[in-house]
Design a protein around this motif. Structure first.
Motif, PDB file in Angstrom:
ATOM      1  N   LEU A 126       0.962  -1.304  -0.047  1.00 55.46           N
ATOM      2  CA  LEU A 126       0.019   0.066   0.257  1.00 55.46           C
ATOM      3  C   LEU A 126       0.824   1.224  -0.004  1.00 55.46           C
ATOM      4  CD1 LEU A 126      -2.882   1.289   0.452  1.00 55.46           C
ATOM      5  CD2 LEU A 126      -2.368   1.150   2.906  1.00 55.46           C
ATOM      6  N   LYS A 127       0.557   2.259  -0.843  1.00 59.44           N
ATOM      7  CA  LYS A 127       1.130   3.507  -0.730  1.00 59.44           C
ATOM      8  C   LYS A 127       0.141   4.481  -0.228  1.00 59.44           C
ATOM      9  CE  LYS A 127       4.699   3.261  -3.810  1.00 59.44           C
ATOM     10  NZ  LYS A 127       6.236   3.442  -3.579  1.00 59.44           N
ATOM     11  N   HIS A 128       0.654   5.001   0.989  1.00 62.24           N
ATOM     12  CA  HIS A 128      -0.638   5.479   1.914  1.00 62.24           C
ATOM     13  C   HIS A 128       0.054   7.195   2.278  1.00 62.24           C
ATOM     14  CE1 HIS A 128      -2.511   6.579   5.574  1.00 62.24           C
ATOM     15  NE2 HIS A 128      -3.682   6.051   5.073  1.00 62.24           N
ATOM     16  N   LEU A 129      -0.864   7.841   2.139  1.00 63.55           N
ATOM     17  CA  LEU A 129      -0.595   9.229   2.760  1.00 63.55           C
ATOM     18  C   LEU A 129      -2.000   9.957   3.325  1.00 63.55           C
ATOM     19  CD1 LEU A 129       0.917  11.999   2.760  1.00 63.55           C
ATOM     20  CD2 LEU A 129       0.023  12.543   0.678  1.00 63.55           C
ATOM     21  N   LYS A 130      -1.823  10.283   4.560  1.00 64.97           N
ATOM     22  CA  LYS A 130      -3.004  10.638   5.290  1.00 64.97           C
ATOM     23  C   LYS A 130      -2.654  12.398   5.237  1.00 64.97           C
ATOM     24  CE  LYS A 130      -6.498  11.203   8.104  1.00 64.97           C
ATOM     25  NZ  LYS A 130      -7.983  10.747   7.618  1.00 64.97           N
ATOM     26  N   PHE A 131      -3.690  13.035   4.579  1.00 61.11           N
ATOM     27  CA  PHE A 131      -3.522  14.467   4.499  1.00 61.11           C
ATOM     28  C   PHE A 131      -4.137  15.098   5.759  1.00 61.11           C
ATOM     29  CE2 PHE A 131      -3.881  13.020   0.084  1.00 61.11           C
ATOM     30  CZ  PHE A 131      -3.124  13.888  -0.574  1.00 61.11           C
ATOM     31  N   VAL A 132      -3.355  16.226   6.399  1.00 63.82           N
ATOM     32  CA  VAL A 132      -3.525  16.590   7.490  1.00 63.82           C
ATOM     33  C   VAL A 132      -4.022  18.105   7.411  1.00 63.82           C
ATOM     34  CG1 VAL A 132      -2.981  17.185   9.878  1.00 63.82           C
ATOM     35  CG2 VAL A 132      -2.041  14.755   8.862  1.00 63.82           C
ATOM     36  N   SER A 133      -5.134  18.639   8.005  1.00 68.38           N
ATOM     37  CA  SER A 133      -5.434  19.940   8.026  1.00 68.38           C
ATOM     38  C   SER A 133      -6.131  20.257   9.265  1.00 68.38           C
ATOM     39  CB  SER A 133      -6.562  20.310   6.864  1.00 68.38           C
ATOM     40  OG  SER A 133      -6.989  21.604   6.963  1.00 68.38           O
ATOM     41  N   ILE A 134      -5.902  21.537   9.981  1.00 66.22           N
ATOM     42  CA  ILE A 134      -6.487  21.576  11.144  1.00 66.22           C
ATOM     43  C   ILE A 134      -7.834  22.470  11.098  1.00 66.22           C
ATOM     44  CG2 ILE A 134      -4.353  21.757  12.355  1.00 66.22           C
ATOM     45  CD1 ILE A 134      -4.516  25.057  12.130  1.00 66.22           C
ATOM     46  N   THR A 135      -8.204  22.786   9.692  1.00 64.37           N
ATOM     47  CA  THR A 135      -9.509  23.356   9.652  1.00 64.37           C
ATOM     48  C   THR A 135     -10.279  22.673   8.503  1.00 64.37           C
ATOM     49  OG1 THR A 135      -8.620  25.039   8.019  1.00 64.37           O
ATOM     50  CG2 THR A 135      -8.717  25.772  10.239  1.00 64.37           C
ATOM     51  N   TYR A 136     -11.523  22.879   8.526  1.00 66.23           N
ATOM     52  CA  TYR A 136     -12.336  22.412   7.520  1.00 66.23           C
ATOM     53  C   TYR A 136     -13.127  23.750   6.822  1.00 66.23           C
ATOM     54  CZ  TYR A 136     -12.089  17.911   9.750  1.00 66.23           C
ATOM     55  OH  TYR A 136     -11.587  16.720  10.095  1.00 66.23           O
ATOM     56  N   PRO A 137     -13.532  23.629   5.607  1.00 61.57           N
ATOM     57  CA  PRO A 137     -13.335  22.504   4.725  1.00 61.57           C
ATOM     58  C   PRO A 137     -11.722  22.589   4.014  1.00 61.57           C
ATOM     59  CG  PRO A 137     -14.562  23.998   3.567  1.00 61.57           C
ATOM     60  CD  PRO A 137     -14.348  24.510   4.974  1.00 61.57           C
ATOM     61  N   TYR A 138     -11.219  21.529   3.434  1.00 59.65           N
ATOM     62  CA  TYR A 138      -9.976  21.691   2.721  1.00 59.65           C
ATOM     63  C   TYR A 138     -10.197  20.581   1.406  1.00 59.65           C
ATOM     64  CZ  TYR A 138      -8.924  17.303   5.495  1.00 59.65           C
ATOM     65  OH  TYR A 138      -8.843  16.019   5.964  1.00 59.65           O
ATOM     66  N   THR A 139      -9.160  20.874   0.444  1.00 58.35           N
ATOM     67  CA  THR A 139      -9.020  19.725  -0.708  1.00 58.35           C
ATOM     68  C   THR A 139      -7.733  19.200  -0.669  1.00 58.35           C
ATOM     69  OG1 THR A 139     -10.647  21.398  -1.586  1.00 58.35           O
ATOM     70  CG2 THR A 139      -9.387  19.925  -3.208  1.00 58.35           C
ATOM     71  N   ILE A 140      -7.999  17.896  -0.974  1.00 61.77           N
ATOM     72  CA  ILE A 140      -6.543  17.149  -1.474  1.00 61.77           C
ATOM     73  C   ILE A 140      -6.866  16.940  -2.837  1.00 61.77           C
ATOM     74  CG2 ILE A 140      -6.971  16.042   0.926  1.00 61.77           C
ATOM     75  CD1 ILE A 140      -7.477  13.574  -0.737  1.00 61.77           C
ATOM     76  N   GLU A 141      -5.493  16.800  -3.387  1.00 60.12           N
ATOM     77  CA  GLU A 141      -5.319  16.562  -4.859  1.00 60.12           C
ATOM     78  C   GLU A 141      -3.969  15.554  -4.932  1.00 60.12           C
ATOM     79  OE1 GLU A 141      -5.031  19.279  -8.811  1.00 60.12           O
ATOM     80  OE2 GLU A 141      -3.333  19.148  -7.645  1.00 60.12           O
ATOM     81  N   TYR A 142      -4.176  14.343  -5.550  1.00 60.40           N
ATOM     82  CA  TYR A 142      -2.946  13.659  -5.723  1.00 60.40           C
ATOM     83  C   TYR A 142      -3.099  12.817  -7.031  1.00 60.40           C
ATOM     84  CZ  TYR A 142      -5.692   9.348  -4.234  1.00 60.40           C
ATOM     85  OH  TYR A 142      -6.465   8.500  -3.999  1.00 60.40           O
ATOM     86  N   SER A 143      -1.811  12.406  -7.661  1.00 66.06           N
ATOM     87  CA  SER A 143      -2.019  11.717  -8.764  1.00 66.06           C
ATOM     88  C   SER A 143      -0.821  10.736  -8.720  1.00 66.06           C
ATOM     89  CB  SER A 143      -1.646  12.633 -10.345  1.00 66.06           C
ATOM     90  OG  SER A 143      -0.318  13.159  -9.893  1.00 66.06           O
ATOM     91  N   TYR A 144      -0.792   9.741  -9.757  1.00 66.87           N
ATOM     92  CA  TYR A 144       0.166   8.792  -9.930  1.00 66.87           C
ATOM     93  C   TYR A 144       0.048   7.907 -11.137  1.00 66.87           C
ATOM     94  CZ  TYR A 144      -3.174   5.115  -8.679  1.00 66.87           C
ATOM     95  OH  TYR A 144      -4.465   4.532  -8.670  1.00 66.87           O
ATOM     96  N   SER A 145       1.152   7.240 -11.394  1.00 62.67           N
ATOM     97  CA  SER A 145       1.208   6.117 -12.631  1.00 62.67           C
ATOM     98  C   SER A 145       1.347   4.804 -12.053  1.00 62.67           C
ATOM     99  CB  SER A 145       2.194   6.538 -13.627  1.00 62.67           C
ATOM    100  OG  SER A 145       1.909   7.788 -14.241  1.00 62.67           O
ATOM    101  N   GLN A 146       0.820   4.102 -12.789  1.00 57.43           N
ATOM    102  CA  GLN A 146       0.893   2.550 -12.130  1.00 57.43           C
ATOM    103  C   GLN A 146       1.066   1.593 -13.326  1.00 57.43           C
ATOM    104  OE1 GLN A 146      -2.223   1.188  -9.575  1.00 57.43           O
ATOM    105  NE2 GLN A 146      -1.161  -0.801  -9.051  1.00 57.43           N
TER     106      GLN A 146
END
Length: 631
Positions: A126-146
């Motif tokens: 598993l490739k794992h990343l937990k995005f952390v923000s102290i406030t809501y709302p927030y936006t995450i963006e990620y990309s990869y190739s497999q």
């Protein structure tokens, strides 16, 4: 050259699309915020099939987390194994206004093994990343190739990622060579755009502006309201093995070929089998003895290593180590039966999954293997991973579904047994001796069959301290003192469990003047009504059909008789039936209650009728008797 330019333009279009997106939460349409904990702002999947066993996925997604309830969507969790690799990972966090907060580094991304508690060999990672923000709302963006080096299945796609998640835009593209054969199925009314691009063919599906659906009681899932695609290769190549998935017959042929030569047993095991069955007279006796031997001498572990995730461990190996996964134990049992002169077939099944689609063969519709023993007059299915299930009982999560039987002539769709309501029974007799102060002593004797046996059997495996806590905590009658309890499976060959519980109660009677009031149903009472859902979207069903029969005998306190007793009640609907009967005999109230439920899959528009049905049961279960002092 034309193909490569087309691919470059396609990927550039994906990147350009994302680059132009404004992640300001204020710009999310209001209809997408309603009932939502998260919003998929944009998602693009581009799956390029490069050859028989190779492919590449380019993926990018942006999700806005609206509140703490959506926190589970604020992470990247992507799986791979030795036949695939994930690279070019990029991840960014944005605030509510769409302003970039952080670009994550490679060192922030965890690469971890997925060995589970029941697995000793597993290559999933598993490739794992937990995005952390102290406030809501927030936006995450990620990309990869497999990259994939071995293709048994293609990534599936669904626009709705779960309850409470809305979608601004989501798209899935599959690209193949013109001469490459594949199949796909989609949700109803989903348009497929097909484009020929030189020597390549592209299929594209997309979805936009899809509102979130709040989680609904008894839901069977959101497939009936989401857009989805499932695709599969015809011919494939994986870990040095080739086969064809164009139909279930060929799928079964591949599985049969994988296991050729895998049923041999050591000589010592053969002698053991012959010794075990030497006094038997019928095939059923042989099956029972050998199945008991399997349960008592082997244990379940998971093995997920390349083609070994699909090919059973050799029977002779299981004989030596006494463990294996579902495939290995089923295959070992098959070998034991073969030595006893009984033929059997491996069964590929979706445990707690929908039936196999008879018209669309693919990997991914099943997750388990059991064994089928066809006899002259009946067929016995064996769950070979359980040390407790009686012979022939495969559990309600394996029952009543299409499965694949693996034969020397290929795969064949067959159906597992269905357990009806009368077979999934609870029969309970209760004696309650009432005292004038409202307390009582209670003796409860229950018998559970099939699915209800399965639900209650874990009680027999608990430590005494935990079992006492569970009995007291789960008791519908308030327990003042637990005196004794016993759980017994009278006949190990049958899925039947008996339960006996004796205890003293807290007050059951309420006083009003010189009268005492008793809620007559103290043991199996419905304490609530399912919530009403306006404009329900999803289909619903109870987990399994069942039949509950309860009888309660109340011994009245000295000096009291029955002044009022409710009238008998009968309720019937397409969902099930209910009856309650009340009578007085000498100084005793006799109450009997029967509830039968069907586990059919019902359309959302029926849910209001289901709630009304349960409301009647709820009210019927609250009926009271009135006791008065004798003169």
């Amino acid at each position: 050259m034309k193909y490569y330019l087309s691919l470059v333009f396609a990927l550039a279009a994906i990147n350009t699309t994302f680059a132009q997106v404004d992640y300001d939460v204020a710009k999310i349409p209001e209809n997408l915020k309603k009932d939502a904990v998260a919003v998929v702002r944009n998602e693009e999947s581009f799956f390029d099939i490069k050859g028989l066993g190779t492919a590449k996925m380019d993926y990018k997604v942006a999700i806005t987390i609206l509140n703490k309830a959506g926190e589970g969507f604020g992470e990247m969790a992507e799986f791979y194994d030795k036949f695939s690799s994930i690279y070019n990972i990029r991840a960014t966090l944005y605030d509510a206004a769409g302003k970039k907060v952080k670009d994550y580094k490679s060192s922030d991304i965890k690469d971890q093994s997925l060995i589970s508690d029941f697995s000793i060999f597993e290559e999933n990672r598993l490739k794992h990343l937990k995005f952390v923000s102290i406030t809501y709302p927030y936006t995450i963006e990620y990309s990869y190739s497999q990259d994939y080096n071995g293709l048994l299945y293609f990534p599936s796609w669904r626009d709705l990622k779960g309850f409470g998640v809305s979608v601004e835009k989501s798209a899935y593209t599959i690209q193949r060579a013109k001469n490459y054969k594949m199949r796909y199925i989609t949700s109803s009314n989903l348009q497929t755009d097909s484009i020929i691009n030189g020597e390549k063919v592209q299929y594209k599906w997309k979805s936009a502006n899809v509102a979130a659906v709040a989680e609904e009681p008894l839901s069977t899932g959101i497939d009936n309201i989401s857009a989805w695609v499932k695709a599969s290769p015809n011919q494939f190549e994986y870990d040095g093995s080739t086969g064809n998935f164009d139909n279930w017959k060929n799928f079964g042929s591949w599985l049969y070929t994988l296991n050729q030569g895998g049923n041999k047993l050591p000589e010592a095991t053969k002698l053991m089998v012959q010794n075990l069955i030497k006094d038997t007279k019928t095939p059923k006796e042989k099956i029972r003895i050998l199945y008991n031997h399997l349960q008592q001498n082997t244990r379940y572990v998971s093995v997920q290593l390349g083609i070994g995730g699909f090919r059973p461990i050799l029977a002779e190996k299981v004989a030596q180590v006494n463990y294996g996964d579902c495939k290995a134990l089923s295959n070992y049992m098959k070998a034991l039966l073969n030595e006893a002169g009984i033929s059997s077939n491996l069964i590929v099944i979706g445990n707690d999954m929908p039936s196999l689609n008879p018209n669309y063969s693919s990997m991914g519709q099943a997750n388990h293997m059991i064994l089928c023993v066809p006899l002259a007059k009946d067929t016995t299915f064996l769950e070979c991973t359980s040390q407790y299930k009686p012979m022939g009982f495969i559990g309600y999560s394996n029952s009543d579904r299409n499965v694949l039987m693996v034969t020397e002539d290929g795969g064949k769709i067959v159906h597992t047994p269905a357990y009806n309501a009368k077979e999934n029974y609870q029969i309970r007799k209760t004696k309650i001796t009432l005292a004038e102060d409202g307390t009582a002593s209670a003796e409860i004797k229950s018998t559970y069959g099939n699915a209800q046996f399965e639900e209650n059997f874990p009680m027999t495996l608990m430590e005494p301290v935990d079992l006492r806590k569970t009995i007291i905590g789960d008791s519908p009658i308030p327990v003042a003192e637990l005196i004794s309890y016993k759980y017994v499976q009278p006949d190990k060959t049958l899925p039947v469990l008996t339960e006996e519980i004796n205890f003293k109660t807290n007050p059951l009677l309420t006083k009003g003047g010189d009268k005492l009031f008793l809620v007559v149903n103290q043991v199996n009472r419905r304490e609530s009504v399912p919530l009403k859902v306006e404009n329900r979207k999803t289909y619903f069903a109870v987990p399994f059909s069942y039949n509950d029969d309860d009888e309660i005998n109340y011994i009245l306190p000295k000096g009291y008789n029955v002044e009022f007793i409710p009238k008998d009640i009968a309720i019937s609907s397409e969902f099930g039936s209910y009856s309650a009967k009340f009578s007085v005999k000498d100084n005793m109230i006799v109450y009997s209650r029967t509830q039968t439920m069907n586990n059919k899959k019902y359309p959302p528009e029926k849910y209001g009728e289901y709630v009304d049905f349960y409301k009647k049961i709820y009210q019927a279960d609250k009926q009271k008797a009135v006791l008065a002092k004798t003169l």
